[in-house]
Design a protein around this motif. Structure first.
Motif, PDB file in Angstrom:
ATOM      1  N   LEU A 161      26.572  12.810 -44.162  1.00 21.99           N
ATOM      2  CA  LEU A 161      26.026  13.921 -43.387  1.00 21.99           C
ATOM      3  C   LEU A 161      25.506  15.013 -44.316  1.00 21.99           C
ATOM      4  CD1 LEU A 161      25.497  15.564 -40.804  1.00 21.99           C
ATOM      5  CD2 LEU A 161      27.898  16.304 -40.917  1.00 21.99           C
ATOM      6  N   ASP A 162      26.308  15.399 -45.296  1.00 21.61           N
ATOM      7  CA  ASP A 162      25.890  16.427 -46.251  1.00 21.61           C
ATOM      8  C   ASP A 162      24.658  15.983 -47.028  1.00 21.61           C
ATOM      9  OD1 ASP A 162      28.033  17.965 -45.422  1.00 21.61           O
ATOM     10  OD2 ASP A 162      29.305  17.436 -47.149  1.00 21.61           O
ATOM     11  N   SER A 163      24.649  14.728 -47.432  1.00 21.77           N
ATOM     12  CA  SER A 163      23.511  14.194 -48.172  1.00 21.77           C
ATOM     13  C   SER A 163      22.240  14.225 -47.322  1.00 21.77           C
ATOM     14  CB  SER A 163      23.814  12.764 -48.623  1.00 21.77           C
ATOM     15  OG  SER A 163      22.702  12.199 -49.262  1.00 21.77           O
ATOM     16  N   ALA A 164      22.346  13.806 -46.066  1.00 23.29           N
ATOM     17  CA  ALA A 164      21.186  13.821 -45.169  1.00 23.29           C
ATOM     18  C   ALA A 164      20.665  15.240 -44.995  1.00 23.29           C
ATOM     19  CB  ALA A 164      21.553  13.217 -43.814  1.00 23.29           C
ATOM     20  N   ALA A 165      21.559  16.173 -44.728  1.00 21.97           N
ATOM     21  CA  ALA A 165      21.157  17.564 -44.515  1.00 21.97           C
ATOM     22  C   ALA A 165      20.461  18.137 -45.745  1.00 21.97           C
ATOM     23  CB  ALA A 165      22.373  18.403 -44.139  1.00 21.97           C
ATOM     24  N   SER A 225      18.596  21.550 -40.565  1.00 24.74           N
ATOM     25  CA  SER A 225      18.110  21.035 -41.849  1.00 24.74           C
ATOM     26  C   SER A 225      16.724  20.416 -41.755  1.00 24.74           C
ATOM     27  CB  SER A 225      19.077  19.982 -42.394  1.00 24.74           C
ATOM     28  OG  SER A 225      20.323  20.563 -42.660  1.00 24.74           O
ATOM     29  N   ALA A 226      16.368  19.879 -40.588  1.00 28.70           N
ATOM     30  CA  ALA A 226      15.075  19.212 -40.426  1.00 28.70           C
ATOM     31  C   ALA A 226      13.915  20.199 -40.392  1.00 28.70           C
ATOM     32  CB  ALA A 226      15.080  18.364 -39.162  1.00 28.70           C
ATOM     33  N   GLY A 227      14.205  21.465 -40.177  1.00 32.60           N
ATOM     34  CA  GLY A 227      13.139  22.456 -40.127  1.00 32.60           C
ATOM     35  C   GLY A 227      12.184  22.173 -38.975  1.00 32.60           C
ATOM     36  N   SER A 228      10.902  22.061 -39.276  1.00 30.02           N
ATOM     37  CA  SER A 228       9.898  21.841 -38.230  1.00 30.02           C
ATOM     38  C   SER A 228       9.669  20.366 -37.920  1.00 30.02           C
ATOM     39  CB  SER A 228       8.575  22.483 -38.656  1.00 30.02           C
ATOM     40  OG  SER A 228       8.090  21.847 -39.826  1.00 30.02           O
TER      41      SER A 228
END
Length: 190
Positions: A115-119, A148-151
């Protein structure tokens, strides 16, 4: 190339069994994931979907008989009319992007570390969006991933089999779900 817009609430039929392709095509036009294809049938199946008004996604690394190299990905785009891919391979993503396809990076949430890595990675990746699997974990971790994904749009996939879960994912901020559960294909389209 953007296929999924952030906030769009798209249900992507994931066609694992070709007997269900007509049901996917009969759903309101949007996007279809051809999940179980090979070099001999990906072109005709993609054209059938596109002729019905759907965009076509594949898991490029899993198209049987296709090498996910520059020639293979160019073939997917130019000859087979594939609009985009799901992948977890940087070389496949880069080559698909160069070939003009949308790229959705796949993250598997196995533990807190993944999860941390993905974010952290989402902020640096140039791809069109991200798929988070499995769906129940995507829901559980929605807040940090959406931020984390932003737009860029997030897609939840895997083990999404109820209308309640699909709607919870959309309400949490996911732009799309991909599911092989045929009962969800026509009912949740917006």
């Amino acid at each position: 190339m953007t296929i999924i817009e952030r906030g769009s609430r798209v249900v992507i039929p994931s066609v694992h069994n070709l007997a269900t392709l007509d049901a996917a095509i009969d759903a309101p036009p949007s996007v279809v994931l051809l999940a179980d294809v090979h070099l001999g049938n990906v072109g005709p199946l993609a054209r059938k979907c596109r002729n019905a008004g759907h965009k076509v996604l594949v898991r490029a690394d899993m198209v049987q008989g296709l090498k996910a190299d520059k020639r293979g990905l160019t073939l997917l785009k130019q000859e087979f009319a594939v609009d985009g891919i799901f992948t977890g391979s940087s070389s496949t993503a880069r080559l698909a992007h160069q070939a003009g396809m949308a790229v959705y990076w796949r993250f598997f949430l196995l533990d807190t570390r993944s999860l941390d890595s993905a974010a952290n990675q989402m902020n640096t990746m140039p791809w069109d969006g991200f798929e988070i699997a499995p769906g129940p974990m995507a829901l559980h971790c929605a807040e940090s991933l959406i931020s984390s994904a932003g737009s860029k749009p997030l897609i939840a996939g895997g083990f999404i089999s109820t209308e309640e879960m699909a709607n919870e994912l959309f309400d949490a901020g996911y732009s799309a779900i991909n599911t092989s559960d045929r009962s969800l294909w026509p009912r949740l389209r917006s």
